[in-house]
Motif scaffolding. Structure first.
Motif, PDB file in Angstrom:
ATOM      1  N   TRP A 126       0.822  -1.200   0.000  1.00 43.36           N
ATOM      2  CA  TRP A 126       0.000   0.000   0.000  1.00 43.36           C
ATOM      3  C   TRP A 126       0.862   1.258   0.000  1.00 43.36           C
ATOM      4  O   TRP A 126       1.731   1.435   0.851  1.00 43.36           O
ATOM      5  CB  TRP A 126      -0.974   0.014   1.183  1.00 43.36           C
ATOM      6  N   TYR A 130      -3.708   6.956   4.156  1.00 42.56           N
ATOM      7  CA  TYR A 130      -5.037   6.431   4.489  1.00 42.56           C
ATOM      8  C   TYR A 130      -5.370   6.752   5.939  1.00 42.56           C
ATOM      9  O   TYR A 130      -4.495   6.945   6.774  1.00 42.56           O
ATOM     10  CB  TYR A 130      -5.098   4.920   4.248  1.00 42.56           C
ATOM     11  N   GLU A 131      -6.676   6.822   6.207  1.00 39.83           N
ATOM     12  CA  GLU A 131      -7.185   7.003   7.561  1.00 39.83           C
ATOM     13  C   GLU A 131      -8.124   5.844   7.867  1.00 39.83           C
ATOM     14  O   GLU A 131      -8.963   5.489   7.039  1.00 39.83           O
ATOM     15  CB  GLU A 131      -7.935   8.338   7.692  1.00 39.83           C
ATOM     16  N   TYR A 287      -7.813   8.507  -8.182  1.00 36.60           N
ATOM     17  CA  TYR A 287      -8.484   8.473  -6.882  1.00 36.60           C
ATOM     18  C   TYR A 287      -9.948   8.028  -7.034  1.00 36.60           C
ATOM     19  O   TYR A 287     -10.783   8.297  -6.184  1.00 36.60           O
ATOM     20  CB  TYR A 287      -8.390   9.849  -6.204  1.00 36.60           C
ATOM     21  N   LYS A 290     -12.259   3.052  -4.405  1.00 35.02           N
ATOM     22  CA  LYS A 290     -12.466   3.137  -2.967  1.00 35.02           C
ATOM     23  C   LYS A 290     -12.579   1.739  -2.376  1.00 35.02           C
ATOM     24  O   LYS A 290     -13.186   0.849  -2.958  1.00 35.02           O
ATOM     25  CB  LYS A 290     -13.740   3.929  -2.652  1.00 35.02           C
ATOM     26  N   THR A 293     -11.070   0.921   3.581  1.00 33.34           N
ATOM     27  CA  THR A 293     -10.036   1.574   4.382  1.00 33.34           C
ATOM     28  C   THR A 293      -9.214   2.614   3.626  1.00 33.34           C
ATOM     29  O   THR A 293      -8.372   3.279   4.219  1.00 33.34           O
ATOM     30  CB  THR A 293      -9.068   0.519   4.957  1.00 33.34           C
ATOM     31  N   ALA A 294      -9.402   2.766   2.325  1.00 34.76           N
ATOM     32  CA  ALA A 294      -8.536   3.683   1.576  1.00 34.76           C
ATOM     33  C   ALA A 294      -9.195   4.109   0.268  1.00 34.76           C
ATOM     34  O   ALA A 294     -10.168   3.520  -0.184  1.00 34.76           O
ATOM     35  CB  ALA A 294      -7.196   3.021   1.295  1.00 34.76           C
TER      36      ALA A 294
END
Length: 390
Positions: A126, A130-131, A287, A290, A293-294
């Motif tokens: 990865w 990320y949050e 982007y 989805k 988690t990211a």
């Protein structure tokens, strides 16, 4: 040194070569790969694979009963994992499912409960910030707390882990190496003839998925501005953009120069790479994607680059993700999505064959030094030795 590695990746025998090489480096090294007994890869192989036990002395593959047959983040193993750990007593436990994987949590917990005192390691690809939300955030925090070292497939991934506060050892290296016995310089005049490619035509190649994020539209537009040169475009792979690429080639006036080849067996890919005068990986960061988690995607490595380099084929890559780090100074880099810049570097190789040859030779040396399975095995062993002495 006893090394236990867990990943669904190693249900495929070809993917095991790095660890086979590791088991051969020293007589005291034992490597056991644990894989799910039943797995559904998805995609073109959308069928259940039943994994088989393999014993090659110091190198073994052990299928274990598993929960979840197609989600690597949810993969966990049955009680037969406990008996294997008690018997094998590893010094290193490496889980190649990422920082948030339940498999990793399971093996960390069993390592502690059984008092094995093995070093915990995970591998991740990865490479975007990320949050995480509860409960996944708690899961990752637990995993990172008990992690002794991390192997990450790219420099961006290392930087992200450091930003998240991880301070222990991190090694940057790809998950899989290149087989130099398969991917090697080997002229393909007969294959060229079969595909209708003249000896004086410059072959621009791409190997991979025909999807938007691989930058194929940018490559098509770049080639449209080079019609004064003699070239063919060989696309090897499959994907949702196939019909769009054919339509685009026709609209841009070079459909007769486009050669589309459906995916071929991996042990035949090197034949097609060897007929190329350059391999282009024009990946573009996006982007749009989805997960829970990211968000987003950018090129995590570009394995086809090292396969081409091993064949002495000069490579061109965008600056998306890890590509510039893989190529270094042995190929040409252009800003992702910039068709004029890509056109310029293509023109450079077409008009300067000696320069192209030099790049091919430099790429070959880099692949042999850094990216063969043996080279990666040696790097990984040095990393493990560091962990065991700290």
């Amino acid at each position: 040194m006893k090394i236990l590695v867990a990943s669904h990746t190693y249900i495929v025998d070809l993917n095991r070569e790095k660890f086979r090489a590791l088991a051969r480096l020293q007589p005291n090294i034992e490597v056991t790969l644990i894989v799910p007994k039943r797995w559904r890869p998805g995609g073109v192989q959308n069928k259940i694979i039943e994994c088989q036990y393999l014993d090659e002395g110091n190198f073994k593959v052990v299928p274990l009963s598993n929960f979840s047959e197609n989600n690597q983040g949810l993969l966990t193993f049955g009680l037969d994992l406990v008996s294997l750990l008690k018997t094998f007593k590893p010094d290193i436990i490496q889980v190649e499912q990422g920082s948030k994987a339940l498999t990793y949590t399971q093996l960390i917990t069993l390592n502690n409960l059984l008092g094995l005192k093995a070093k915990n390691v995970f591998f991740t690809w990865w490479n975007l910030p990320y949050e995480l939300k509860f409960p996944v955030s708690v899961l990752e925090a637990y995993n990172l707390k008990y992690t002794d070292g991390i192997v990450v497939g790219n420099q961006d991934g290392k930087d992200i882990l450091k930003q998240k506060g991880y301070t222990r050892k991190i090694e940057v290296m790809p998950q899989l190496g290149v087989d130099e016995n398969l991917f090697k310089p080997e002229p393909q005049p007969q294959l060229k003839a079969e595909l209708g490619i003249n000896l004086d035509e410059f072959v621009v190649g791409f190997v991979g998925r025909f999807v938007e994020e691989k930058g194929l539209m940018t490559l098509a537009k770049a080639l449209a501005g080079l019609k004064d040169y003699s070239w063919k475009w060989v696309l090897l792979g499959r994907g949702e953009l196939r019909s769009q690429l054919l339509e685009m080639a026709e609209n841009l006036g070079f459909k007769d120069r486009l050669i589309l080849i459906e995916s071929v067996p991996h042990d035949q890919v090197q034949r097609y790479i060897n007929l190329m005068d350059t391999l282009v990986l024009p990946s573009e960061t996006t982007y749009k994607f989805k997960t829970l988690t990211a968000v987003g995607w950018k090129e995590q490595f570009g394995h086809v680059l090292i396969e081409a380099m091993a064949c002495q084929v000069p490579v061109i890559g965008s600056d998306s993700g890890e590509i510039p780090h893989v190529i270094a100074d042995t190929g040409l880099i252009f800003p992702e999505g910039n068709e004029q810049a890509l056109r310029d570097v293509l023109s450079q190789l077409i008009t300067q064959p000696e320069f192209a040859k030099q790049l091919g030779q430099r790429g070959y040396q880099r692949a042999m030094t850094h990216y063969t399975n043996t080279a990666l095995a040696q790097e990984l062993l040095a990393f493990y030795q560091q962990l065991l002495t700290t």
